[in-house]
Write an enzyme that holds these catalytic residues in place. Structure first.
Site, PDB file in Angstrom:
ATOM      1  CB  CYS A 115      -0.904  -0.364   1.290  1.00 15.00           C
ATOM      2  SG  CYS A 115      -2.390   1.201   1.154  1.00 15.00           S
ATOM      3  CG  HIS A 116      -0.337   5.265   1.086  1.00 10.34           C
ATOM      4  ND1 HIS A 116      -1.489   4.541   1.842  1.00 10.34           N
ATOM      5  CD2 HIS A 116      -0.925   5.837   1.447  1.00 10.34           C
ATOM      6  CE1 HIS A 116      -2.372   4.904   1.685  1.00 10.34           C
ATOM      7  NE2 HIS A 116      -1.978   6.316   0.957  1.00 10.34           N
ATOM      8  N   GLY A 117       3.856   1.990   1.574  1.00 12.06           N
ATOM      9  CA  GLY A 117       4.824   1.106   1.928  1.00 12.06           C
ATOM     10  C   GLY A 117       5.799   1.854   0.926  1.00 12.06           C
ATOM     11  CB  ALA A 118       5.373   2.470  -2.784  1.00 11.67           C
ATOM     12  CD  GLN A 119       3.609   8.057   1.649  1.00 12.62           C
ATOM     13  OE1 GLN A 119       3.191   6.771   2.357  1.00 12.62           O
ATOM     14  NE2 GLN A 119       2.882   8.811   0.902  1.00 12.62           N
TER      15      GLN A 119
END
Length: 185
Positions: A115-119
């Protein structure tokens, strides 16, 4: 048995955080949780409610933490996982997180983002030339970081395995476990 580091913090999504920890342990691997400090992190539950344009957020469980980011020697681990939620938004600025995540990318070791871990790798310039999934509204962030956004549940680019969010965890987990086991030889 692999030693896998889970990088998280307060407001990480509960399923994004706990599912990989339990799946890794179920698979006979060691999952070590690292956060800004060693106190338990407060997880949140994200859900999709009818009539809402965005996801909702409710308090979730607490997740015990084994190490502070500053205590992590990344050379002691075989892989890293970065769960989603809001935690990646602020842990991506931590210099120890940069040191840790860069170690895994530089050595071609397994990196899992949910999910937002790619940030985190996006902020560190580590997505340039890579294909990754992420929560769909992050498509512009991935592209501005030089990556290619893929709207899929289990995107594998070399040793990096990514997904859009917790509904993709079964597919992501299968792909991540395959990449992890292959990397162990």
């Amino acid at each position: 048995m692999a030693r896998v580091l889970i990088l998280t913090g307060d407001a990480a999504e509960e399923l994004d955080s706990m599912y990989p920890v339990f799946r890794l342990r179920e698979g006979g691997h060691e999952a070590i949780v690292a956060a800004p400090t060693t106190r338990p992190v407060k997880l949140v539950v994200h859900d999709f409610e009818p009539g809402w344009d965005a996801y909702t957020e409710k308090p979730g469980h607490q997740l015990p933490v084994d190490l502070a980011f500053s205590e992590v020697d990344p050379a002691e681990y075989d892989a890293v996982v970065i769960p989603g939620g809001r935690a990646p938004e602020y842990i991506r600025t931590d210099p120890d997180v940069a040191r840790i995540v860069t170690h895994f990318f530089d050595r071609g070791l397994p990196v899992g983002t949910i999910c937002h871990g790619a940030q985190v790798p996006a902020a560190l310039g580590l997505l340039r030339g890579r294909t990754t999934a992420a929560f769909p509204p992050l498509k512009a962030d991935v592209e501005q970081a030089g990556g290619t956004f893929a709207d899929a549940p289990d995107v594998v680019d070399g040793a990096m395995v990514s997904c859009r969010g917790w509904p993709d965890l079964p597919e992501w987990s299968r792909a991540f476990m395959q990449v992890l086991e292959k990397s162990l030889g």
